[in-house]
Scaffold this active site. Structure first.
Site, PDB file in Angstrom:
ATOM      1  CB  THR A 146      -0.895   0.055   1.248  1.00  0.00           C
ATOM      2  OG1 THR A 146      -0.074   0.164   2.419  1.00  0.00           O
ATOM      3  CG2 THR A 146      -1.769  -1.175   1.345  1.00  0.00           C
ATOM      4  CG  ASP A 147       0.140   4.522  -2.474  1.00  0.00           C
ATOM      5  OD1 ASP A 147      -0.948   4.824  -1.944  1.00  0.00           O
ATOM      6  OD2 ASP A 147       0.273   4.471  -3.707  1.00  0.00           O
ATOM      7  CD  GLN A 148       1.863   9.983   1.480  1.00  0.00           C
ATOM      8  OE1 GLN A 148       2.814   9.737   2.216  1.00  0.00           O
ATOM      9  NE2 GLN A 148       1.600  11.210   1.093  1.00  0.00           N
ATOM     10  N   GLY A 172      -3.605   4.926   0.516  1.00  0.00           N
ATOM     11  CA  GLY A 172      -4.422   3.868   1.107  1.00  0.00           C
ATOM     12  C   GLY A 172      -4.718   2.736   0.129  1.00  0.00           C
TER      13      GLY A 172
END
Lengths: 148, 148, 148, 148
Positions: A21-23, A25
């Site tokens: 995942t990345d920021q 979401g």
């Protein structure tokens, strides 16, 4: 389902990892290429070709082009099914296409394709028919054209 | 096997991905932390705690320390089993340890541990007993000490 | 600063990549091992040893243990400085330690260490003094012990 | 070089990391998408738009399509320059293209493009002109069409 089994296809299931995942979401888009590859590995195995064995014979299969379309995001802990299918083959190149589904509702999240060459350790192109006959014959039997 | 099932433990199986290898021909050591996390996710699920749900309640569990010992290399296409076990719990922290096995010969490839805090969205530490009672009770029942 | 330059040390600067974040909004903890490695590569280069060249001579340096402590989170777009320092050397192993700083306020975000062996392509351990004399001599001159 | 500076472009330099290689001895193809993103981040910064700030305003920019062509392999320790250029903009989407060069001989290793939407936290599409006027105006001034 039947459609997915047809032709030269294989699939893998995987659970989305937190690190993927990345920021925002969602799963970072670069990971889909890695998932495509996991399904492609399985397809090679179904053909009796392990990729590890090809490499031990000095046959490498670099990616020469890749593309992906991202329709809906995958999220952490989603169970994912990735389908790889042999799409096209020429004397020296092969193309696979991919579909990425979220298992719980069979939603299509992404599609893509990769084009591969075959080279030896010195980087010289190899003829598929001669060096990887199992792949060549399987494609023929599945009616996958070998025209350029 | 029995030993692996005891206490608060869970395991996942995964196939080594090509992207996880490096030019030494082995799995790059950073990936083991990601594998540890996959098994930890499963352990949370076994407790009825999905990590996604914790986050939706504003509970985050950052890693405050991690370590790994690499005994034997994992290779592309190896089937791997990762075991996570709840090791220790204090009022605000929890430690897991991990074992990574190659499935075909049950060889232990790596071990490790991670220590986690629990914080809210503002970064403030949370008391496990109060905010994640399922985890607290499960640890108690498994005889895992809560001394500091 | 002076302290960081002392002994056998090197540093790199890097900007946090989006793909390195996770849905907590921080850099995923596995990436620090990759950052440690970037600084270690630079340290080898400062010694006149490129890691690529070692591998071309059939010398591999697998990680046998790694650990990290995470003090404060790194975030997307942060400029980061990673310092690697040769910490200890024995006949066949070497240990590096690392510090990760956020450049804008010189805040220490993480520390860690890695232990490495040296092996040939068949996996046999190599003696550092004999096979990588540049490393051995540099460590000696920096007063880094070679006791086991 | 001049050509690279023209229009809405930006570039970053990076050193290939060991973890980015795979057992073929080349950089794994998924990493190029991450490199593209690093150059895109720089381009946003040049426009006075930090991506982090956009997200703090509730503006997200998911990748809806990506492609890459791999011409020559990148290898460990290569110094790489990645150029990102704003290519096309419509009312709700923007496309960037990329070039990846090996610095030592200015060899073009790869090209690619990504298409992005802009959405709010609820996933609703946002109008670029209204919500990200800096980007809209910069594109206009650079003569980048906003026709669909």
């Amino acid at each position: 389902m039947a459609e997915r089994e047809a032709g030269l296809a294989a699939e893998v299931e995987l659970t989305v990892r937190y690190a993927e995942t990345d920021q925002m979401g969602f799963v970072h888009h670069s990971n889909y290429l890695i998932w495509f590859e996991a399904a492609r590995t399985r397809l090679f195995q179904r053909l009796g070709l392990t990729y590890s064995q090809l490499e031990s014979e000095g046959i490498y299969s670099p990616v020469v082009a890749a593309d992906a379309k991202y329709l809906w995001p995958a999220r952490y802990e989603d169970l994912i099914r990735v389908v790889a299918r042999l799409d096209r083959m020429t004397a020296a190149r092969v193309r696979f296409n991919y579909e990425v589904y979220r298992v719980k509702d069979d939603k299509l999240l992404a599609t893509g394709s990769t084009m591969h060459g075959f080279i030896d350790q010195a980087g010289r192109p190899l003829a598929i028919k001669k060096r990887i006959p199992l792949l060549w014959e399987a494609a023929k039997q599945a009616g996958i054209g070998s025209g350029s």
